[in-house]
Structures are given as structure tokens and as C-alpha cells.
Design a protein around this motif. Sequence first.
Motif, mmCIF file in Angstrom:
data_model
loop_
_atom_site.group_PDB
_atom_site.id
_atom_site.type_symbol
_atom_site.label_atom_id
_atom_site.label_comp_id
_atom_site.label_asym_id
_atom_site.label_seq_id
_atom_site.Cartn_x
_atom_site.Cartn_y
_atom_site.Cartn_z
ATOM 1 N N ILE A 5 0.151 -9.929 -6.167
ATOM 2 C CA ILE A 5 -0.831 -9.776 -5.095
ATOM 3 C C ILE A 5 -0.366 -10.439 -3.804
ATOM 4 O O ILE A 5 -0.713 -9.996 -2.714
ATOM 5 N N TRP A 8 1.443 -7.946 -1.641
ATOM 6 C CA TRP A 8 0.699 -6.748 -1.224
ATOM 7 C C TRP A 8 0.306 -6.902 0.242
ATOM 8 O O TRP A 8 -0.436 -7.800 0.604
ATOM 9 N N ALA A 13 0.672 -0.980 1.419
ATOM 10 C CA ALA A 13 -0.450 -0.151 0.974
ATOM 11 C C ALA A 13 -0.486 1.194 1.697
ATOM 12 O O ALA A 13 -1.115 2.132 1.214
ATOM 13 N N CYS A 52 -6.281 1.558 -1.606
ATOM 14 C CA CYS A 52 -5.315 1.272 -0.537
ATOM 15 C C CYS A 52 -6.008 1.133 0.818
ATOM 16 O O CYS A 52 -5.703 0.227 1.594
ATOM 17 N N SER A 55 -7.958 -2.121 0.866
ATOM 18 C CA SER A 55 -7.070 -3.279 0.939
ATOM 19 C C SER A 55 -6.437 -3.397 2.323
ATOM 20 O O SER A 55 -6.245 -4.520 2.817
#
Length: 100
Positions: A5, A8, A13, A52, A55
Motif C-alpha cells: 500500500i 500505491w 492507479a 482506482c 484511491s
Amino acid sequence: MTSWISGWTARRATGPGLIAGLAAFFLWPFFASFPSLAFYPFVFSLALASFCGLSILVLTVVDLRNRRRGRQVRPIRAFDVIFGLVLALPSTLELSALLR
């Protein structure tokens, strides 16, 4: 070892979100014609696009809150917000309608 994570980012994304959004867009007519065959691929692509997009929005808000950036980064953040909304809103609305 860092967790997955922490790696990310909004940039990471964007690619999967774009591909999932396009897949959902092209699966939509197939799903309308053959709902039993295309249900799971359509729902999976909607869920990935929604994840996505959401996020990207969350990561952009966190970045804006934690770091004061100059004028050069504003267009990039504006793109992130618009792209996140374009991915998140339609896919989340369609997904919630399908899973009722």
C-alpha cells in the motif's frame, strides 16, 4: 520490506483504472445483451475502475493536505481530481445499481 500500500500512488492507479474503465465501457453493450455471461467480468471491471478512481481522489486529497506545492503542480492535481471523478462516479453508480 515495505507494504504494497505504501507504493500505491495516483500515478500507479491511473493505468489499471483507465484499462478497467475502458473494459467496462466495452463490456456494457455485451452485458446488456447477455447479462448472464458478462455479469462477472463487467462487475469486476467496474469494481476495479471504482477502486482506482476513489484511491486517486483520496491520494490527491492527502497529498494536497500534507504538502504545499507551487503553481506548477496545480494542473497535475486538477487532472488527478477530474480523472478520479470520471473513473469513480459512473462506475460506482453502476456497480451499486447492479448489486442491489
